[in-house]
Design an enzyme around this catalytic site. Structure first.
Site, PDB file in Angstrom:
ATOM      1  N   GLU A  56       0.835  -1.198   0.000  1.00  0.00           N
ATOM      2  CA  GLU A  56       0.000   0.000   0.000  1.00  0.00           C
ATOM      3  C   GLU A  56       0.879   1.262   0.000  1.00  0.00           C
ATOM      4  O   GLU A  56       1.853   1.348   0.746  1.00  0.00           O
ATOM      5  CB  GLU A  56      -0.874  -0.037   1.257  1.00  0.00           C
ATOM      6  N   LYS A 125      -9.112   2.510  -2.087  1.00  0.00           N
ATOM      7  CA  LYS A 125      -9.355   1.800  -0.826  1.00  0.00           C
ATOM      8  C   LYS A 125     -10.766   2.091  -0.347  1.00  0.00           C
ATOM      9  O   LYS A 125     -11.201   3.248  -0.319  1.00  0.00           O
ATOM     10  CB  LYS A 125      -8.321   2.249   0.206  1.00  0.00           C
ATOM     11  N   CYS A 181      -5.392  -3.149   2.331  1.00  0.00           N
ATOM     12  CA  CYS A 181      -5.156  -3.190   3.779  1.00  0.00           C
ATOM     13  C   CYS A 181      -6.432  -3.324   4.603  1.00  0.00           C
ATOM     14  O   CYS A 181      -6.993  -4.402   4.696  1.00  0.00           O
ATOM     15  CB  CYS A 181      -4.345  -1.961   4.197  1.00  0.00           C
ATOM     16  N   SER A 208       0.222  -1.571   6.992  1.00  0.00           N
ATOM     17  CA  SER A 208       0.049  -2.367   8.196  1.00  0.00           C
ATOM     18  C   SER A 208       1.289  -2.415   9.080  1.00  0.00           C
ATOM     19  O   SER A 208       2.113  -3.330   8.984  1.00  0.00           O
ATOM     20  CB  SER A 208      -0.380  -3.796   7.829  1.00  0.00           C
ATOM     21  N   GLY A 371     -13.354 -61.472   8.877  1.00  0.00           N
ATOM     22  CA  GLY A 371     -12.343 -62.376   8.345  1.00  0.00           C
ATOM     23  C   GLY A 371     -10.969 -61.765   8.531  1.00  0.00           C
ATOM     24  O   GLY A 371     -10.722 -60.631   8.112  1.00  0.00           O
ATOM     25  N   GLY A 375      -3.305 -59.369   6.874  1.00  0.00           N
ATOM     26  CA  GLY A 375      -2.910 -58.225   6.060  1.00  0.00           C
ATOM     27  C   GLY A 375      -3.338 -56.916   6.686  1.00  0.00           C
ATOM     28  O   GLY A 375      -3.989 -56.881   7.742  1.00  0.00           O
ATOM     29  N   ASP A 377      -5.557 -54.448   5.814  1.00  0.00           N
ATOM     30  CA  ASP A 377      -6.950 -54.023   5.903  1.00  0.00           C
ATOM     31  C   ASP A 377      -7.714 -54.745   7.001  1.00  0.00           C
ATOM     32  O   ASP A 377      -8.417 -54.123   7.804  1.00  0.00           O
ATOM     33  CB  ASP A 377      -7.646 -54.230   4.559  1.00  0.00           C
ATOM     34  N   GLY A 480     -25.118 -61.863  14.391  1.00  0.00           N
ATOM     35  CA  GLY A 480     -24.289 -60.662  14.262  1.00  0.00           C
ATOM     36  C   GLY A 480     -24.280 -60.107  12.858  1.00  0.00           C
ATOM     37  O   GLY A 480     -25.182 -60.382  12.062  1.00  0.00           O
ATOM     38  N   TRP A 495     -10.613 -53.478  -7.040  1.00  0.00           N
ATOM     39  CA  TRP A 495      -9.800 -54.615  -6.607  1.00  0.00           C
ATOM     40  C   TRP A 495     -10.513 -55.330  -5.464  1.00  0.00           C
ATOM     41  O   TRP A 495     -10.062 -55.395  -4.322  1.00  0.00           O
ATOM     42  CB  TRP A 495      -8.418 -54.136  -6.195  1.00  0.00           C
TER      43      TRP A 495
END
Length: 687
Positions: A56, A125, A181, A208, A371, A375, A377, A480, A495
């Protein structure tokens, strides 16, 4: 942007290089200020900057008080501005220059927008501070409400007013707005209307002065405005050389994009500074297209675009390879900053735990059936289930875990599965699916039943399907429901075995978590002592296991079936997934970003704890090859699986693939458009 531009040019891929400069100021030496501005302009030009924001009143100096009302100084401002305008004819950057300018007997605190030898417009401004140390209304007239006006300046007739946004005719999405500003300290910053009128880059020329804590406040305002307005926000404040009679200056400059700081100045330096960053204006436009609230707000505000003048200009983008001046995360779902990663893991894990706990309460079931393969996951799903039981005040024996060895199950993974189930104290059992699988293959007349080594998709899916079939019937038997283990990355790539396979469950607790994040969630559980030391040791062992479906026996060399050798590295697939689903980017741009992220293992940041030997690099040809496979799998062959997903919690802002949530697409779609775009951009390109 011309299609002839280099593939490696930022301009071809929707970026604009934005700079914020803090020149060496003076106490009213206008000629010296002009020289300092031109010096930064030449530096920006050499650095390939498209837009340079300066502080400014940089041309006159800010802290000169009543000297602003002296005609000698104001005459010199106009003379020096004309010199800068003339010099800009040979410079590429658009320059935003702060200057006090006279019009109709009033003096305004202005931003002059200069490009290619022209003044494109002058923005006054809007809001003048007149409290505490500020006395701007003593010298300047407010610009708020001034629209549709013009003024004589530098031998030209130029637009004047706060109703301007500036748009390049030859660089798509290079559209910016200017405020000054105090304007962005206002409850309704002018840039909010500018953004709703179409500006994607919001610029703030600021003086500023600095006091304790103000730098944090400025950063908060710039960051929040970039989020709220779905924009980039470029801020430049006055630095060294301004008068320190009563105030001090730190030269803070920042560039934010959607809440992320892309660049920041050093502050309190004694030399002029130029920061720059490549702003993804294409991404910002796409984000606004997705955000109905942004557009609804523009409607509620009476469509600000009807009240703004769109000042068009010819930018003449160079189209060269100037690198990429912005960080590109190799792992979009895994922050490199340790504290941020820790916070993300805490939230992700608890989202999953709460989702599963609520779903289990709602069913009135007696058991969670999972299950367990050994692995990543299934391990993660199991520890989430264990914590859900703890949160519900249920014994962990509520979880019924089953390891179901098939024709290719490894001793190590099976041992890990059993060790983990025992360590967590769940109900653990084993069902050998091989007899049932042989019977089914025999019933099908499959060659494997006659002793032939035929390991085709039927051979694989007989095993995968039997496992899920057993789990559902076990859930019926024990009152369940089946907890799904498949993750977001697998859903993206298709996948998973459809129907009676790992695509289906009663609740897919991992469905919102990508593969690259799961390992860090498990590490987070270890690091934060979610379980005991014995469990932690087993989790660390599982983390070191190669990702494999273990459906095909090892080959003659002993090499096991590798998922990533078949479908590509998950670290690349998750990179592609994020930019396709969350941002909707063109494949060529995804390849460009991936190349910058992955071409040099020594450059950039890596997530905490990733071993050096796991820090991979990929060249452009490799990236293209795996991206083509990802696009085909994602758009052509996998959507029908996602269209029939079970329930599961959204975890990441990067998106989810539920047809009831983030992603809706036809099951019979094709990847042709995406593959054609990638080929058109990359055929003949080396890198």
């Amino acid at each position: 942007m011309s299609e002839a531009a280099s593939f490696f040019s930022i301009h071809r891929h929707g970026f604009v290089r934005v700079g914020a400069g803090t020149p060496l100021a003076s106490v009213g030496d206008v000629g010296a200020n002009a020289d300092a501005i031109l010096d930064l302009a030449h530096r920006a030009d050499a650095a390939g900057v498209d837009l340079l924001v300066l502080p400014e009143l940089a041309l006159s100096s800010y802290a000169i008080d009543d000297l602003h009302l002296q005609d000698a100084l104001l005459d010199r401002v106009e003379t020096e501005l004309a010199r800068i305008v003339e010099a800009s004819a040979a410079l590429a950057p658009v320059l935003l220059i702060g200057a006090p300018l006279r019009r109709s007997g009033r003096l305004y605190n202005c931003a002059a927008v200069v490009a290619r030898g022209r003044v494109l417009g002058v923005v006054p401004k809007s809001f003048l501070p007149n409290y505490r140390e500020y006395y701007e209304k003593r010298w300047f007239a407010p610009g708020h409400g001034l629209a549709g006006l013009d003024m004589a300046l530098c031998g030209q007739r130029v637009p004047f007013g706060t109703d301007q946004i500036f748009a390049a005719e030859d660089l798509t999405d290079f559209v910016f707005h200017v405020e000054i500003c105090e304007d962005y300290w206002a409850p309704q910053p002018p840039s909010t209307a500018g953004a709703m009128a179409g500006a994607l880059i919001l610029c703030n020329l600021s003086a500023s002065n600095i006091i304790i804590g103000k730098a944090r406040e400025r950063a908060m305002l710039a960051q929040s405005q970039s989020v709220r307005a779905i924009a980039a926000y470029c801020y430049s404040a006055s630095g060294p050389g301004e008068s320190t009679t009563d105030l001090a200056w730190d030269g803070q400059a920042m560039i934010h994009e959607l809440g992320t700081m892309l660049a920041e100045s050093t502050r309190f330096g004694l030399d002029p500074e130029l920061i720059l960053a490549d702003v993804d204006v294409e991404r910002l436009r796409l984000e606004r297209m997705r955000n109905g609230t942004f557009n609804d707000c523009a409607t509620a505000a009476g469509h600000p675009e009807t009240r703004f003048r769109r000042i068009a200009f010819t930018h003449r983008p160079h189209g060269r390879d100037v690198g990429l001046a912005r960080p590109v995360a190799r792992f979009p779902f895994v922050p490199a900053d340790p504290a941020e990663l820790d916070a993300d893991c805490y939230e992700a894990f608890n989202i999953q735990v709460e989702g599963l706990a609520k779903r289990f309460r709602s069913t009135g079931g007696k058991a969670m059936v999972i299950g367990i393969s050994g692995g990543l996951d299934s391990t993660h799903a199991l520890i989430v289930a264990a914590k859900a039981c703890d949160r519900l005040g249920l014994p962990r024996t509520t979880i019924r875990g089953y390891t179901m060895p098939g024709f290719a199950t490894g001793d190590a993974t099976k041992a890990n599965a059993w060790a983990l189930m025992r360590a967590l104290g769940i109900t653990a059992e084993e069902i050998d699916i091989r007899p049932a699988a042989r019977q089914m293959l025999m019933d099908l007349g499959h060659p494997f039943a006659d002793g032939e080594r035929v390991y085709d998709i039927t051979f694989e899916n007989v095993q995968a399907g039997l496992r899920t079939d057993y789990l559902f019937r076990l859930a019926n038997h024990h009152g369940g429901f089946v907890v799904g283990t498949g993750d977001l990355s697998e859903l993206a790539l298709g996948w998973c075995t459809y129907g009676v396979g790992d695509q289906m469950s009663h609740y897919g607790v991992n469905a919102g978590v990508p593969k690259t994040l799961i390992q860090y969630l498990i590490r987070w559980c270890v690091r934060t002592d979610q379980f005991d030391a014995g469990t932690d040791a087993i989790l660390l062992s599982i983390l070191g296991t190669e990702i494999s479906p273990e459906l095909v026996p090892a080959d003659a060399s002993g090499a096991i079936q590798s998922t990533e050798a078949r479908i590509g590295p998950y670290e690349l697939n998750d990179f592609f997934l994020h930019h396709v689903v969350r941002q909707g980017l063109r494949p060529s741009k995804i390849a460009f970003l991936a190349w910058h992220a992955w071409r040099d293992a020594e450059a950039g940041l890596w997530p905490a704890g990733l071993p050096v030997e796991a820090r991979n690099r990929y060249d452009l040809a490799t990236i293209r090859g795996w991206l083509e496979k990802f696009l085909f799998r994602f758009f052509t062959i996998s959507q029908f699986k996602r269209s029939a997903l079970p329930n599961g919690p959204k975890v990441s802002g990067g998106g989810a693939l539920s047809p009831r949530g983030d992603w809706r697409a036809p099951s019979d779609g094709t990847a042709k458009v995406w593959l054609d775009e990638l080929a058109a951009a990359l055929d003949g390109v080396e890198g």
